[in-house]
Design a protein around this motif. Structure first.
Motif, mmCIF file in Angstrom:
data_model
loop_
_atom_site.group_PDB
_atom_site.id
_atom_site.type_symbol
_atom_site.label_atom_id
_atom_site.label_comp_id
_atom_site.label_asym_id
_atom_site.label_seq_id
_atom_site.Cartn_x
_atom_site.Cartn_y
_atom_site.Cartn_z
ATOM 1 N N ALA A 156 0.863 -1.169 0.000
ATOM 2 C CA ALA A 156 0.000 0.000 0.000
ATOM 3 C C ALA A 156 0.902 1.222 0.000
ATOM 4 C CB ALA A 156 -0.913 0.016 1.223
ATOM 5 N N LEU A 157 0.386 2.354 -0.491
ATOM 6 C CA LEU A 157 1.231 3.538 -0.587
ATOM 7 C C LEU A 157 1.263 4.309 0.717
ATOM 8 C CD1 LEU A 157 0.388 4.910 -4.114
ATOM 9 C CD2 LEU A 157 2.208 3.403 -3.417
ATOM 10 N N GLU A 158 0.328 4.016 1.640
ATOM 11 C CA GLU A 158 0.207 4.851 2.828
ATOM 12 C C GLU A 158 0.737 4.101 4.041
ATOM 13 O OE1 GLU A 158 -1.184 7.635 5.499
ATOM 14 O OE2 GLU A 158 -2.767 6.170 5.228
ATOM 15 N N ALA A 159 1.754 4.651 4.683
ATOM 16 C CA ALA A 159 2.417 3.920 5.754
ATOM 17 C C ALA A 159 1.540 3.810 7.000
ATOM 18 C CB ALA A 159 3.738 4.604 6.104
ATOM 19 N N ILE A 189 -12.363 5.063 1.201
ATOM 20 C CA ILE A 189 -12.075 4.092 0.136
ATOM 21 C C ILE A 189 -10.641 4.256 -0.373
ATOM 22 C CG2 ILE A 189 -12.736 3.430 -2.208
ATOM 23 C CD1 ILE A 189 -15.601 4.045 -1.403
ATOM 24 N N HIS A 190 -10.138 5.498 -0.373
ATOM 25 C CA HIS A 190 -8.764 5.714 -0.817
ATOM 26 C C HIS A 190 -7.764 5.646 0.332
ATOM 27 C CE1 HIS A 190 -10.523 7.962 -4.447
ATOM 28 N NE2 HIS A 190 -10.255 6.728 -4.758
ATOM 29 N N GLY A 191 -8.151 4.997 1.437
ATOM 30 C CA GLY A 191 -7.294 5.015 2.616
ATOM 31 C C GLY A 191 -5.919 4.423 2.399
ATOM 32 N N HIS A 192 -5.778 3.501 1.424
ATOM 33 C CA HIS A 192 -4.480 2.870 1.214
ATOM 34 C C HIS A 192 -3.620 3.654 0.229
ATOM 35 C CE1 HIS A 192 -7.380 1.540 -1.679
ATOM 36 N NE2 HIS A 192 -6.424 1.210 -2.502
ATOM 37 N N SER A 220 3.971 -19.211 3.315
ATOM 38 C CA SER A 220 2.617 -19.183 2.788
ATOM 39 C C SER A 220 2.620 -18.408 1.479
ATOM 40 C CB SER A 220 1.675 -18.524 3.787
ATOM 41 O OG SER A 220 0.464 -18.200 3.143
ATOM 42 N N ASP A 221 2.155 -19.043 0.428
ATOM 43 C CA ASP A 221 2.160 -18.369 -0.874
ATOM 44 C C ASP A 221 0.848 -17.661 -1.162
ATOM 45 O OD1 ASP A 221 4.709 -19.034 -1.459
ATOM 46 O OD2 ASP A 221 4.192 -20.959 -2.365
ATOM 47 N N LEU A 222 -0.157 -17.880 -0.295
ATOM 48 C CA LEU A 222 -1.444 -17.236 -0.539
ATOM 49 C C LEU A 222 -1.304 -15.727 -0.384
ATOM 50 C CD1 LEU A 222 -3.697 -19.640 1.489
ATOM 51 C CD2 LEU A 222 -3.671 -19.358 -0.982
ATOM 52 N N SER A 223 -2.101 -14.977 -1.168
ATOM 53 C CA SER A 223 -1.986 -13.527 -1.112
ATOM 54 C C SER A 223 -3.308 -12.885 -1.515
ATOM 55 C CB SER A 223 -0.871 -13.053 -2.048
ATOM 56 O OG SER A 223 -0.971 -11.667 -2.234
ATOM 57 N N MET A 224 -3.609 -11.771 -0.865
ATOM 58 C CA MET A 224 -4.755 -10.975 -1.306
ATOM 59 C C MET A 224 -4.347 -10.230 -2.571
ATOM 60 S SD MET A 224 -7.217 -11.451 0.753
ATOM 61 C CE MET A 224 -8.382 -10.367 1.532
ATOM 62 N N PRO A 225 -5.317 -9.756 -3.380
ATOM 63 C CA PRO A 225 -4.933 -9.003 -4.589
ATOM 64 C C PRO A 225 -4.211 -7.716 -4.206
ATOM 65 C CG PRO A 225 -7.284 -8.850 -4.188
ATOM 66 C CD PRO A 225 -6.771 -9.903 -3.278
ATOM 67 N N SER A 226 -3.109 -7.429 -4.879
ATOM 68 C CA SER A 226 -2.336 -6.239 -4.529
ATOM 69 C C SER A 226 -2.509 -5.147 -5.572
ATOM 70 C CB SER A 226 -0.862 -6.588 -4.415
ATOM 71 O OG SER A 226 -0.369 -6.934 -5.684
ATOM 72 N N TRP A 227 -3.295 -5.361 -6.604
ATOM 73 C CA TRP A 227 -3.373 -4.414 -7.708
ATOM 74 C C TRP A 227 -4.789 -4.432 -8.241
ATOM 75 C CZ3 TRP A 227 0.757 -1.371 -8.666
ATOM 76 C CH2 TRP A 227 0.687 -0.536 -9.798
ATOM 77 N N PHE A 228 -5.384 -3.259 -8.443
ATOM 78 C CA PHE A 228 -6.727 -3.197 -9.011
ATOM 79 C C PHE A 228 -6.701 -2.231 -10.179
ATOM 80 C CE2 PHE A 228 -11.037 -1.358 -9.131
ATOM 81 C CZ PHE A 228 -11.738 -2.524 -9.386
ATOM 82 N N LEU A 229 -6.983 -2.718 -11.382
ATOM 83 C CA LEU A 229 -6.896 -1.922 -12.612
ATOM 84 C C LEU A 229 -5.521 -1.274 -12.717
ATOM 85 C CD1 LEU A 229 -10.472 -0.384 -12.814
ATOM 86 C CD2 LEU A 229 -9.580 -2.467 -13.860
ATOM 87 N N ASP A 230 -5.412 0.029 -12.466
ATOM 88 C CA ASP A 230 -4.100 0.670 -12.647
ATOM 89 C C ASP A 230 -3.559 1.231 -11.345
ATOM 90 O OD1 ASP A 230 -6.025 2.546 -12.409
ATOM 91 O OD2 ASP A 230 -5.125 3.980 -13.785
ATOM 92 N N ARG A 231 -4.093 0.801 -10.191
ATOM 93 C CA ARG A 231 -3.659 1.351 -8.906
ATOM 94 C C ARG A 231 -3.367 0.224 -7.941
ATOM 95 N NH1 ARG A 231 -1.693 6.087 -8.197
ATOM 96 N NH2 ARG A 231 -0.866 5.446 -10.177
ATOM 97 N N PRO A 232 -2.486 0.422 -6.965
ATOM 98 C CA PRO A 232 -2.318 -0.590 -5.914
ATOM 99 C C PRO A 232 -3.587 -0.697 -5.061
ATOM 100 C CG PRO A 232 -0.492 0.956 -5.928
ATOM 101 C CD PRO A 232 -1.520 1.512 -6.837
ATOM 102 N N LEU A 233 -3.860 -1.892 -4.552
ATOM 103 C CA LEU A 233 -5.078 -2.097 -3.762
ATOM 104 C C LEU A 233 -4.761 -2.349 -2.298
ATOM 105 C CD1 LEU A 233 -8.145 -2.382 -3.972
ATOM 106 C CD2 LEU A 233 -7.832 -4.801 -4.291
#
Lengths: 134, 83, 270
Positions: free
Chosen positions: C59-62, C131-134, C213-226
């Motif tokens: 995510a872009l927000e620390a 919604i843009h919190g990340h 663990s190789d499982l992962s939530m989606p990290s990218w949505f369309l053209d932005r990080p999720l």
């Protein structure tokens, strides 16, 4: 320049300490529960501000930035540069939840004070002891 | 930029001290609530200068918006003047 | 009792002076230092780090990343405290009835009209912050408090009767609040459930792929990080905060007729 900055920053911290003192005075001395409530909110806000001020830092040559990446980084060097120019995000994260939880707890306190007033007909804290202290 | 910013932060901190004193000393609890909101505004400005935009975004609605609203509700349901 | 007050005042003044002396001497370390603490540097360098995903939250927000990923369990229990405080207020006034038609008219027409203009603005601002919190400063707590201000404005300007007519009843708000908390709970164990089903290793509060663990939530949505779970946590938390704070405010604002009977017949209030 450096001395000026440290002096001013110390003044900010000392004002916070004075605020803590004034708010504690209100909590201890004032007889009205509503006034105690207001003083309590100021007290906790000052403590939170102290934590934020401890997370602040200085950067040589410029003003420090926020702990938010403005765009997707393209390389490790960009991240390294970001971490040298940003403030400490950890105190902010801790204070963030404390403020909202504090609000909910204050609302609970408000309900208690309202019930106190219904029961005793006053918000003076010494009413619960059966009369005025003076 | 650095000297101006820290000067603003210092001014906000000193304003908050005055507002806190007036809030604690006011006999009218409504006035005390308003001064407490002034103190919160000064703190919000200080957070902005100390580079904490997240805290500003949560502090402005909570301490300038909701908390005075709750306190005024409390004053309305109990009594306005401190005795 | 003058001597007692004087004693308290002198001790507080002494405390302030000593604290000021400690700060002036540098007892808390150098304040506003040039150096960054090691843990802060680790957080900042790994918050969006595709070259080392096992330590990153993408995510872009620390601040949001610390709140919901690195220290997610902490925040989960803080949310529980919020829930308990709100349930506590509802319990203090338990047995209250929500009456309509008590003659609440709200404020004047001028205030009502300007509030009608403000409502969509505050709602959109709060929702976008949540919604843009990340990506930008903000998150679930901030967006939730923004929208709670809107709800308080509704109750104050248009009266409680209007709020009840529009469906802001406390049972509905409590349902939304609980749904938010359940959503947070499900999000926190989502990858664990997926791991159990798929027979792979996974952790509670796991966001991206971690060691073992190789499982992962989606990290990218369309053209932005999720940011994976961060987005879901922010949405659910904003729902929980807005409905919880609104419920508390409505319970505190209840009229005399609505709480009198409940408080008079309470077993603890003789």
């Amino acid at each position: 320049m450096s001395d000026y900055f440290s002096l001013m920053f110390t003044v900010v911290l000392l004002s916070l300490v004075v605020n803590i003192g004034i708010a504690l005075y209100g909590i201890f001395i004032k007889p009205s529960l509503v006034k105690k409530f207001i003083a309590l909110t100021i007290f906790s806000d000052s403590i939170n501000s102290f934590a934020i001020a401890l997370g602040f830092r200085r950067v040589t040559g410029s003003y420090p930035g926020v702990a938010v990446l403005s765009d997707v980084p393209r390389g490790v060097e960009e991240l390294r540069h970001f971490s040298t120019a940003s403030v400490d995000p950890l105190p902010q994260a801790l204070v963030l939840t404390a403020i909202v939880i504090g609000l909910a707890v204050y609302m609970f306190l408000t309900g208690l004070i309202m019930l106190y007033y219904r029961h005793y007909g006053t918000t003076r804290v010494d009413a619960a002891r059966g009369g005025s202290r003076e | 930029m650095e000297p101006v910013a820290i000067l603003l932060a210092t001014a906000a901190a000193l304003l908050s001290v005055i507002a806190t004193y007036l809030a604690i000393e006011a006999k009218d609890l409504l006035v005390a609530t308003v001064f407490s909101a002034v103190q919160s505004t000064a703190y919000a400005l200080m957070y902005y200068i100390l580079m904490a935009p997240d805290i500003v975004l949560v502090y402005v609605p909570v301490s300038v918006g909701l908390l005075p609203a709750v306190t005024i509700l409390l004053i309305k349901k109990t009594e306005r003047y401190e005795r | 009792m003058k001597a007692r007050e004087l004693l308290i005042a002198i001790s507080i003044a002494l405390m302030v002076l000593l604290l000021a002396y400690v700060i002036e001497l540098g007892g808390l370390g150098p304040l506003a230092p040039y150096a960054l603490r090691d843990i802060a540097r680790a957080y900042l360098e790994y918050v969006y780090n595709p070259w080392n995903v096992t330590a990153s939250s993408m995510a872009l927000e620390a601040v949001t990343a610390i709140v919901w990923d690195y220290r997610g369990l902490d925040t989960y229990f803080e949310t529980s405290v919020l829930f308990v405080a709100i349930v506590g207020v509802a319990t203090l006034y338990r047995g209250y009835r929500e009456l309509r038609g008590l003659g609440g008219v709200g404020l004047s027409e001028i205030v009502k009209t300007s509030t009608r203009v403000l409502i969509p603005l505050i709602l959109v601002a709060g929702a976008s912050i949540a919604i843009h919190g990340h990506l930008t400063p903000g998150g679930g707590f901030q967006g939730g408090s923004f929208m709670a201000v809107l709800m308080v404005l509704l109750v104050v300007v248009f009266s409680l009767d209007y709020a009840f007519e529009k469906g802001l009843t406390s049972s509905r708000l409590l349902a939304i609040r609980s749904a938010g908390l359940v959503g947070i709970l499900l999000t926190s164990v989502a990858l664990l459930i997926a791991g159990v089903v798929a027979g792979a290793g996974a952790y509670v509060f796991q966001n991206m792929a971690r060691e073992g663990s190789d499982l992962s939530m989606p990290s990218w949505f369309l053209d932005r990080p999720l940011g994976g779970t961060l987005f879901l946590f922010n949405v659910f938390e904003s729902l929980a905060v807005v409905s919880g704070l609104t419920l508390t405010f409505i319970v505190l604002a209840l009229r005399k007729e609505e709480v009198d009977q409940a408080l008079a017949t309470g077993e603890w209030c003789e």
